[in-house]
Design a protein around this motif. Structure first.
Motif: not given
Length: 183
Positions: A46-47, A54-56, A99-100, A104-105
């Motif tokens: 995760a980033n 964590q959710q993404v 997905v990101l 909105g990432f």
């Protein structure tokens, strides 16, 4: 009635014995696995440790598993799995980035195959010892957060993973169990 009592008693003894064996074993212990060279592991980083990152990460993991299930199901050996995954690295990155973006990432994803140190881990009752393994590494953004681990080949962690409401692939262990009861 006498046969029923004998069968019931035998089953009770079996269940109690199995329960005692499970309780006596070290927590989380599984059967030892083959050498690290037999496995292709997966690591999604995760980033960050923020709740949103964590959710993404889990949403990305779901998309990657869905993309990898048919690949893992087709492969008869690890080398073949690595070749097919290597050819799909750009597609795996694109799936993660989709997905990101939908979430909105703005940070991207990077997928690579390389050797990496892993701690000991238990998958489906099989213990993979700590060591250096070939791995599919997927890094999201800065890749500084907690991560998700898996085994792509043999596909131990894909058992029961569902896409479109049906199980696409179960582990080789499950296939062996099914074959035992079918034959």
């Amino acid at each position: 009635m006498k046969k029923f009592c004998i069968v019931f008693l035998a089953l009770s003894i079996l269940i109690v014995t199995a329960a005692a064996a499970v309780l006596a074993s070290p927590e989380g212990a599984g059967q030892p696995a083959a050498e690290p060279a037999a496995y292709l592991r997966m690591h999604v980083r995760a980033n960050s440790d923020s709740a949103a990152d964590q959710q993404v990460k889990y949403a990305v993991k779901d998309a990657l598993v869905e993309a990898l299930i048919p690949v893992a199901a087709e492969c008869a050996e690890k080398r073949q799995a690595m070749e097919r995954i290597a050819a799909r690295l750009p597609a795996l990155e694109a799936a993660a980035e989709k997905v990101l973006a939908e979430a909105g990432f703005a940070y991207g994803a990077k997928a690579s195959l390389r050797k990496e140190a892993f701690p000991a881990r238990v998958y489906e009752g099989v213990t993979l010892e700590a060591g250096v393994y070939d791995a599919l590494i997927v890094e999201l953004g800065a890749a500084a957060g907690q991560n998700w681990w898996c085994v792509v080949y043999p596909p131990l962690c894909f058992a029961g993973e569902a896409t479109g409401g049906s199980v696409q692939y179960a582990s080789r262990l499950w296939e062996i169990v099914q074959g035992f009861f079918a034959g």
